[in-house]
Design an enzyme around this catalytic site. Structure first.
Site, PDB file in Angstrom:
ATOM      1  N   CYS A   1       0.848  -1.187   0.000  1.00  0.00           N
ATOM      2  CA  CYS A   1       0.000   0.000   0.000  1.00  0.00           C
ATOM      3  C   CYS A   1       0.890   1.246   0.000  1.00  0.00           C
ATOM      4  O   CYS A   1       1.772   1.375   0.861  1.00  0.00           O
ATOM      5  CB  CYS A   1      -0.917   0.018   1.215  1.00  0.00           C
ATOM      6  SG  CYS A   1      -1.934   1.507   1.342  1.00  0.00           S
TER       7      CYS A   1
ATOM      8  N   CYS B   1      -6.062 -11.042  22.746  1.00  0.00           N
ATOM      9  CA  CYS B   1      -5.654 -10.226  21.595  1.00  0.00           C
ATOM     10  C   CYS B   1      -4.542  -9.252  21.958  1.00  0.00           C
ATOM     11  O   CYS B   1      -4.129  -8.469  21.097  1.00  0.00           O
ATOM     12  CB  CYS B   1      -6.851  -9.483  21.009  1.00  0.00           C
ATOM     13  SG  CYS B   1      -7.672  -8.371  22.169  1.00  0.00           S
TER      14      CYS B   1
ATOM     15  N   TYR C   1     -17.014 -13.498  28.689  1.00  0.00           N
ATOM     16  CA  TYR C   1     -16.923 -12.551  27.568  1.00  0.00           C
ATOM     17  C   TYR C   1     -17.363 -13.311  26.312  1.00  0.00           C
ATOM     18  O   TYR C   1     -16.655 -13.375  25.308  1.00  0.00           O
ATOM     19  CB  TYR C   1     -15.505 -11.998  27.401  1.00  0.00           C
ATOM     20  CG  TYR C   1     -14.888 -11.473  28.673  1.00  0.00           C
ATOM     21  CD1 TYR C   1     -15.116 -10.161  29.095  1.00  0.00           C
ATOM     22  CD2 TYR C   1     -14.071 -12.280  29.465  1.00  0.00           C
ATOM     23  CE1 TYR C   1     -14.539  -9.682  30.268  1.00  0.00           C
ATOM     24  CE2 TYR C   1     -13.498 -11.811  30.635  1.00  0.00           C
ATOM     25  CZ  TYR C   1     -13.731 -10.514  31.031  1.00  0.00           C
ATOM     26  OH  TYR C   1     -13.150 -10.055  32.194  1.00  0.00           O
TER      27      TYR C   1
ATOM     28  N   GLU D   1     -21.810 -12.345  29.288  1.00  0.00           N
ATOM     29  CA  GLU D   1     -21.499 -11.296  28.316  1.00  0.00           C
ATOM     30  C   GLU D   1     -22.151 -10.001  28.778  1.00  0.00           C
ATOM     31  O   GLU D   1     -23.302 -10.003  29.209  1.00  0.00           O
ATOM     32  CB  GLU D   1     -22.014 -11.698  26.932  1.00  0.00           C
ATOM     33  CG  GLU D   1     -22.043 -10.609  25.890  1.00  0.00           C
ATOM     34  CD  GLU D   1     -20.678  -9.995  25.624  1.00  0.00           C
ATOM     35  OE1 GLU D   1     -20.597  -8.751  25.555  1.00  0.00           O
ATOM     36  OE2 GLU D   1     -19.684 -10.747  25.496  1.00  0.00           O
TER      37      GLU D   1
ATOM     38  N   CYS E   1      -8.054  -0.204   0.113  1.00  0.00           N
ATOM     39  CA  CYS E   1      -7.285  -0.714   1.254  1.00  0.00           C
ATOM     40  C   CYS E   1      -6.927  -2.160   0.957  1.00  0.00           C
ATOM     41  O   CYS E   1      -7.818  -3.019   0.898  1.00  0.00           O
ATOM     42  CB  CYS E   1      -8.099  -0.612   2.536  1.00  0.00           C
ATOM     43  SG  CYS E   1      -7.259  -1.306   3.985  1.00  0.00           S
TER      44      CYS E   1
ATOM     45  N   CYS F   1      -1.623   0.130   9.393  1.00  0.00           N
ATOM     46  CA  CYS F   1      -0.697  -1.004   9.312  1.00  0.00           C
ATOM     47  C   CYS F   1       0.655  -0.618   9.895  1.00  0.00           C
ATOM     48  O   CYS F   1       1.091   0.524   9.786  1.00  0.00           O
ATOM     49  CB  CYS F   1      -0.522  -1.444   7.858  1.00  0.00           C
ATOM     50  SG  CYS F   1      -1.991  -2.218   7.133  1.00  0.00           S
TER      51      CYS F   1
END
Length: 395
Positions: free
Chosen positions: A74, A354, A260, A284, A159, A85
């Site tokens: 890109c 994550c 979660y 949740e 993108c 990014c």
């Protein structure tokens, strides 16, 4: 101390650090450098300096390049360009090795664990994977992404990491300046667009197309809020469900918690393991997600749902529990949630994370209660960015 903002420094680039940059040093200060790779010699323009022991900058000239440097796919993945990014200038396999180094370093520094880490690629390659994108309209009405650590909008023509066709219509028109645009392309190829505009101090959401997404994973079709939580990479949900199922191994007739829970992806896997004689508690905080989850798993009476904060729900949950699965937000579970889980005396805990720093902090807290990290897999669920997804087994 003199402010270095705008100053250009010549530095030798050191190790990769958490957050999409590498560490260099100049005149006794740490410089966090984007757009560089370990071992390179570069000229860095300082872009942020708040005083103290460190500053941040962009590698604006590469004097000695790494063998793993490539041309970014890109043209906006450059200093002063799009902030979406971090690693387009690195070969994909080397990106994964950088992320592996970050995960290993966080485990070592925050949890005292020495462990070799391998980051695995998901199916589909490093481009054309991002199924959800949040854009913002600039002053000219063109949709784009913000520059790194900036409110400046970089307009997009396309993108390369987005799923093909997801952004075509959004990028082709003009929008109210400042509007945020949430775009999702679901598992059936349908594009959902929601506009968030601030009018007289109030944020107003307008669904422009779609609204209820259809996704496919773990042998089921999922119907959910198109802008609610679902894994961004098309291959991620099925991959993580498979790993979670293998490591959870909940006993038939047993009990499990899915914390979660989102719309119940892992709860569905656990329900298949415990069977109709067992029980799965899905917790949740998002009420729309709970509603969607109840609808998606209506055929599994062994799954019960509770809306609320995890530590509050677990205070009155039936104990003990055989297995716990948790997939907390980026900040991690935290001490209160870890202690609530430990109170259930599970044999195994499967933690989907994550953020490697948050994972390492929570692993250290679990260790203080007698749970050790017995297995770990890491996945490149966000190619070209610094993000990495881990699945950890604690016993």
């Amino acid at each position: 101390m003199t402010n270095w903002l705008g100053r250009v420094l010549e530095v030798e680039v050191g190790a990769v650090a958490h957050g999409g940059h590498c560490v260099a040093r100049a005149e006794g200060r740490v410089v966090f450098v984007r757009h560089a790779l370990p071992g390179e010699r570069v000229r860095v323009e300082v872009t942020e300096d708040n005083g103290g022991s460190f500053c941040r900058g962009d590698a604006v000239e590469v004097l000695s390049a790494s063998e793993f440097r490539v041309e970014p796919p890109c043209p906006l993945a450059v200093p002063g360009g799009c902030g979406g990014c971090d690693w387009q200038h690195a070969a994909p396999a080397y990106q994964r090795s950088l992320k592996a180094s970050v995960v290993a370093e966080q485990l070592r520094r925050l949890a005292g664990i020495e462990r070799e880490v391998v980051v695995e690629a998901l199916d589909g390659g490093p481009l054309d994977w991002r199924s959800r994108v949040r854009l913002v309209a600039g002053q000219d009405g063109r949709a784009g992404l913000r520059a790194h650590h900036s409110h400046r909008v970089v307009p997009l023509e396309k993108c390369p990491i987005a799923v093909p066709g997801a952004l075509d219509d959004v990028l082709a028109r003009r929008w109210r300046p400042g509007s945020e645009l949430e775009v999702t392309k679901d598992g059936d190829g349908r594009v959902h667009v929601r506009e968030l505009a601030t009018v007289r101090g109030k944020v107003r959401a307008k669904q422009l197309s779609g609204g209820t997404a259809v996704q496919h994973a773990a042998g089921r079709d999922w119907h959910l809020d198109a802008h609610g939580f679902w894994q961004v990479h098309p291959a991620a949900a099925a991959t993580f469900a498979e790993v979670v199922g293998e490591w959870a191994d909940a006993p038939s007739g047993g009990s499990a918690w899915d914390l979660y829970a989102g719309v119940g992806l892992f709860a569905s896997v656990l329900a298949g393991q415990v069977g109709t004689a067992g029980r799965v508690l899905a917790v949740e905080s998002g009420r729309r997600a709970v509603s969607d989850g109840e609808g998606n798993l209506a055929d599994l009476p062994q799954v019960s749902w509770q809306a609320g904060r995890v530590e509050h729900v677990l205070a009155t949950a039936e104990k003990p529990v055989d297995v716990v699965v948790l997939d907390p937000p980026r900040k991690g579970a935290g001490k209160a949630v870890v202690e609530s889980i430990v109170a259930g005396e599970p044999d195994r805990i499967v933690y989907v994370a994550c953020d490697p720093a948050a994972l390492a902090r929570d692993v250290a807290t679990f260790a203080a209660h007698g749970y050790s990290l017995t297995d770990l897999r890491a996945f490149d669920a966000f190619p070209m960015t610094h993000h990495v997804e881990c699945v950890a087994l604690l016993s």
